[in-house]
Design a protein around this motif. Structure first.
Motif, PDB file in Angstrom:
ATOM      1  N   GLY A  89      -3.238   0.226   0.419  1.00  0.00           N
ATOM      2  CA  GLY A  89      -3.898   1.589   0.841  1.00  0.00           C
ATOM      3  C   GLY A  89      -5.121   1.540   1.248  1.00  0.00           C
ATOM      4  O   GLY A  89      -5.379   2.324   2.371  1.00  0.00           O
ATOM      5  N   ASN A  90      -5.956   0.616   0.281  1.00  0.00           N
ATOM      6  CA  ASN A  90      -6.923   0.507   1.002  1.00  0.00           C
ATOM      7  C   ASN A  90      -7.751  -0.524   2.753  1.00  0.00           C
ATOM      8  O   ASN A  90      -8.416   0.713   2.906  1.00  0.00           O
ATOM      9  N   TYR A  91      -6.778  -1.093   2.550  1.00  0.00           N
ATOM     10  CA  TYR A  91      -7.284  -1.376   4.111  1.00  0.00           C
ATOM     11  C   TYR A  91      -6.373  -0.686   5.091  1.00  0.00           C
ATOM     12  O   TYR A  91      -6.657  -0.862   6.400  1.00  0.00           O
ATOM     13  N   SER A  92      -5.593   0.020   4.559  1.00  0.00           N
ATOM     14  CA  SER A  92      -4.722   0.744   5.930  1.00  0.00           C
ATOM     15  C   SER A  92      -6.130   1.719   6.207  1.00  0.00           C
ATOM     16  O   SER A  92      -6.194   2.232   7.054  1.00  0.00           O
ATOM     17  N   SER A  93      -7.064   2.285   5.047  1.00  0.00           N
ATOM     18  CA  SER A  93      -7.862   2.709   4.957  1.00  0.00           C
ATOM     19  C   SER A  93      -9.481   2.390   6.319  1.00  0.00           C
ATOM     20  O   SER A  93      -9.175   2.980   7.239  1.00  0.00           O
ATOM     21  N   GLN A 136      -4.810   4.492  14.049  1.00  0.00           N
ATOM     22  CA  GLN A 136      -3.351   5.394  13.400  1.00  0.00           C
ATOM     23  C   GLN A 136      -2.759   4.257  12.749  1.00  0.00           C
ATOM     24  O   GLN A 136      -2.041   3.625  13.195  1.00  0.00           O
ATOM     25  N   THR A 137      -1.704   4.893  11.280  1.00  0.00           N
ATOM     26  CA  THR A 137      -1.208   3.820  10.977  1.00  0.00           C
ATOM     27  C   THR A 137       0.121   4.805  10.318  1.00  0.00           C
ATOM     28  O   THR A 137      -0.087   5.422   9.678  1.00  0.00           O
ATOM     29  N   ASP A 174     -13.542   0.078   0.492  1.00  0.00           N
ATOM     30  CA  ASP A 174     -12.902  -0.362   0.930  1.00  0.00           C
ATOM     31  C   ASP A 174     -12.003  -1.597  -0.006  1.00  0.00           C
ATOM     32  O   ASP A 174     -11.131  -2.028   0.855  1.00  0.00           O
ATOM     33  N   ARG A 178      -7.904   2.991   9.512  1.00  0.00           N
ATOM     34  CA  ARG A 178      -7.655   3.872  10.405  1.00  0.00           C
ATOM     35  C   ARG A 178      -9.297   4.025  10.569  1.00  0.00           C
ATOM     36  O   ARG A 178      -9.541   5.089  11.358  1.00  0.00           O
ATOM     37  N   ARG A 179     -10.291   3.564   9.256  1.00  0.00           N
ATOM     38  CA  ARG A 179     -11.231   3.959   9.882  1.00  0.00           C
ATOM     39  C   ARG A 179     -12.012   3.431  11.050  1.00  0.00           C
ATOM     40  O   ARG A 179     -13.330   4.143  11.828  1.00  0.00           O
TER      41      ARG A 179
END
Length: 184
Positions: free
Chosen positions: A39-43, A51-52, A183, A46-47
């Motif tokens: 989740g942290n890496y996906s964030s 888009q994921t 992150d 996204r930052r």
């Protein structure tokens, strides 16, 4: 190997296409210890403006894809096990394609491709052999993505910040520094 790449900027077109990972490529050692790591890496992705998405209806055998034109990374939950290690491998692989998009070209200089192939073959003979399934125009991108998917999470994050850092700075809120966003 990657340090010299981070300081370079080659402008070569990225081949568009959705990579198809073979089931045997997913057996990499655990890189993500938890869903929170993923989740942290996906964030972070996204930052940087990517888009994921998670889909439950992908074709059989498709674990993930990156669509360059839409800047969308897709994970196929219907083909992935409920295992952070497997999901991380696919996320790292697809994020390499995001890095290629940020770089607007390859991540490695030409003279390091042979070393990358040797490293992939050493890590997983089946992953190495699966590279033959790709059209020649996609092979280099896949070599780089398979190399990235075998790296520890901290190295993948560092590479992402190196290749896509300008997007993180450009899209970061004005009142917070990129490094302070928590992150991991």
């Amino acid at each position: 190997m990657w340090q010299s790449v981070l300081r370079s900027s080659w402008l070569v077109l990225v081949v568009m296409g959705a990579p198809l990972l073979g089931a045997s490529s997913i057996g990499a050692p655990v890189q993500a210890q938890s869903w929170a790591d993923i989740g942290n890496y996906s964030s972070l992705l996204r930052r940087a403006g990517t888009q994921t998405l998670v889909a439950k209806d992908c074709p059989s055998g498709l674990f993930g894809a990156f669509h360059t034109g839409r800047n969308v990374l897709l994970l196929c939950s219907n083909n992935l096990q409920d295992d952070p290690a497997q999901v991380w491998t696919v996320l790292a692989h697809e994020s390499a394609h995001v890095m290629q998009h940020c770089q607007q070209g390859p991540l490695l200089p030409d003279h390091l491709i042979g070393s990358a192939l040797a490293q992939i073959e050493k890590q997983s003979l089946s992953s190495f052999q699966e590279l033959r399934l790709y059209h020649q125009s996609q092979r280099r991108d896949e070599i780089e993505a398979r190399l990235v998917q075998g790296l520890p999470m901290a190295e993948v994050k560092a590479l992402f910040r190196g290749f896509c850092g300008d997007r993180l700075r450009r899209l970061a809120p004005k009142n917070s520094a990129v490094e302070g966003l928590g992150d991991g």
